[in-house]
Write a protein that holds these residues in place. Structure first.
Motif, mmCIF file in Angstrom:
data_model
loop_
_atom_site.group_PDB
_atom_site.id
_atom_site.type_symbol
_atom_site.label_atom_id
_atom_site.label_comp_id
_atom_site.label_asym_id
_atom_site.label_seq_id
_atom_site.Cartn_x
_atom_site.Cartn_y
_atom_site.Cartn_z
ATOM 1 N N GLU A 4 0.906 -1.331 0.015
ATOM 2 C CA GLU A 4 0.113 0.078 -0.104
ATOM 3 C C GLU A 4 0.726 1.058 0.075
ATOM 4 O O GLU A 4 0.620 2.214 -0.685
ATOM 5 C CB GLU A 4 -0.671 0.107 1.184
ATOM 6 C CG GLU A 4 -1.981 -0.967 1.271
ATOM 7 C CD GLU A 4 -2.943 -1.081 2.450
ATOM 8 O OE1 GLU A 4 -2.772 0.017 3.350
ATOM 9 O OE2 GLU A 4 -3.426 -1.775 2.528
ATOM 10 N N LEU A 5 1.958 1.322 0.923
ATOM 11 C CA LEU A 5 2.854 2.294 0.784
ATOM 12 C C LEU A 5 3.418 2.587 -0.328
ATOM 13 O O LEU A 5 3.872 3.838 -1.002
ATOM 14 C CB LEU A 5 3.926 2.264 1.873
ATOM 15 C CG LEU A 5 3.275 2.573 3.478
ATOM 16 C CD1 LEU A 5 4.425 1.987 4.435
ATOM 17 C CD2 LEU A 5 2.965 3.970 3.628
ATOM 18 N N LEU A 6 3.854 1.395 -0.914
ATOM 19 C CA LEU A 6 4.486 1.655 -2.287
ATOM 20 C C LEU A 6 3.705 2.175 -3.485
ATOM 21 O O LEU A 6 4.037 3.178 -4.198
ATOM 22 C CB LEU A 6 5.130 0.124 -2.981
ATOM 23 C CG LEU A 6 5.905 0.226 -3.918
ATOM 24 C CD1 LEU A 6 7.324 0.977 -3.736
ATOM 25 C CD2 LEU A 6 6.440 -1.165 -4.222
ATOM 26 N N GLU A 7 2.320 1.823 -3.534
ATOM 27 C CA GLU A 7 1.510 2.041 -4.434
ATOM 28 C C GLU A 7 1.268 3.601 -4.168
ATOM 29 O O GLU A 7 1.130 4.337 -5.178
ATOM 30 C CB GLU A 7 0.141 1.198 -4.103
ATOM 31 C CG GLU A 7 0.452 -0.053 -4.944
ATOM 32 C CD GLU A 7 -1.055 -0.987 -4.734
ATOM 33 O OE1 GLU A 7 -1.992 -0.595 -3.971
ATOM 34 O OE2 GLU A 7 -0.871 -2.083 -5.035
ATOM 35 N N GLU A 8 0.961 4.047 -2.797
ATOM 36 C CA GLU A 8 0.852 5.504 -2.352
ATOM 37 C C GLU A 8 1.924 6.191 -3.054
ATOM 38 O O GLU A 8 1.736 7.481 -3.638
ATOM 39 C CB GLU A 8 0.620 5.534 -1.103
ATOM 40 C CG GLU A 8 0.345 6.964 -0.477
ATOM 41 C CD GLU A 8 -0.717 7.681 -1.395
ATOM 42 O OE1 GLU A 8 -0.742 8.945 -1.547
ATOM 43 O OE2 GLU A 8 -1.674 6.938 -1.874
ATOM 44 N N LEU A 9 3.213 5.669 -3.080
ATOM 45 C CA LEU A 9 4.362 6.691 -3.286
ATOM 46 C C LEU A 9 4.377 6.545 -4.660
ATOM 47 O O LEU A 9 4.714 7.996 -5.224
ATOM 48 C CB LEU A 9 5.823 5.597 -2.640
ATOM 49 C CG LEU A 9 5.960 6.164 -1.104
ATOM 50 C CD1 LEU A 9 7.086 5.325 -0.721
ATOM 51 C CD2 LEU A 9 6.273 7.613 -0.929
ATOM 52 N N GLU A 10 4.023 5.600 -5.578
ATOM 53 C CA GLU A 10 4.022 5.701 -6.841
ATOM 54 C C GLU A 10 3.242 6.676 -7.435
ATOM 55 O O GLU A 10 3.189 7.456 -8.265
ATOM 56 C CB GLU A 10 3.868 4.383 -7.463
ATOM 57 C CG GLU A 10 5.018 3.475 -7.131
ATOM 58 C CD GLU A 10 4.759 2.028 -7.705
ATOM 59 O OE1 GLU A 10 3.563 1.680 -7.863
ATOM 60 O OE2 GLU A 10 5.691 1.225 -8.123
ATOM 61 N N ARG A 11 1.674 6.699 -6.751
ATOM 62 C CA ARG A 11 0.831 7.549 -7.145
ATOM 63 C C ARG A 11 1.127 9.023 -6.907
ATOM 64 O O ARG A 11 0.677 9.965 -7.598
ATOM 65 C CB ARG A 11 -0.706 7.234 -6.270
ATOM 66 C CG ARG A 11 -1.657 6.535 -7.142
ATOM 67 C CD ARG A 11 -2.838 6.186 -6.285
ATOM 68 N NE ARG A 11 -2.232 5.411 -5.330
ATOM 69 C CZ ARG A 11 -2.874 4.745 -4.385
ATOM 70 N NH1 ARG A 11 -4.069 4.960 -4.045
ATOM 71 N NH2 ARG A 11 -2.324 3.700 -3.570
#
Length: 163
Positions: A66-73
């Motif tokens: 989730e954190l990785l996806e949030e950072l990518e977004r």
């Protein structure tokens, strides 16, 4: 075209095709390496450490994903915002350049710079020459009384029915 000519042409193109394939394969590998390093960096930014081995998919927790996806977004949003600002700035500078060019151009009907003023009486027509005779020089025929004939440029009206 004879088959032999087709084969010889294909064989002549083969080295270039192989070189292009190798370039594409190397570019794909480079993109995969860049993606892996980017994910590593994002995970490090999130404070979750890196993946167990470089190049392997992460089997981290759902929270890490989730954190990785949030950072990518967030990164994509920032990139879009930056590109939008660049486009707007380019549009503003193009508009400013167009306005400057428009200001530099002389408006129609004004004499060019340095032409001075026309000599006395050069721009005025003689007495009585200001109005042309009726229907002359205006580009239109004098108005006629009554209705125009059918062939006056308007097509005949169609009445119902199918065509």
């Amino acid at each position: 075209m004879p088959v032999e000519a087709l084969i010889s042409r294909s064989l002549a193109e083969m080295p270039a095709r192989i070189a292009a394939w190798r370039r594409e394969r190397e570019q794909a590998r480079e993109r995969a390496r860049a993606e892996a390093s980017r994910r590593q960096r994002l995970l490090a930014e999130a404070g979750l450490g890196g993946l167990p081995r470089a190049g392997t998919p992460g089997k981290g927790s759902a929270r890490a994903q989730e954190l990785l996806e949030e950072l990518e977004r967030r990164q994509r949003r920032e990139e879009k915002r930056r590109r939008r600002q660049e486009r707007e700035e380019a549009a503003r500078s193009a508009l400013a350049a167009a306005e400057a060019a428009a200001k530099a151009k002389t408006p129609p009907g004004t004499p060019p710079e340095g032409a001075g003023t026309p000599p006395e009486g050069a721009g005025t027509p003689p007495e009585g020459a200001g109005t042309p005779p009726e229907g002359a020089g205006t580009g239109t025929a004098p108005e006629s009384k009554g209705t125009p004939p059918e062939s006056a440029g308007t097509p005949p009206k169609r009445t119902g029915g199918t065509s």
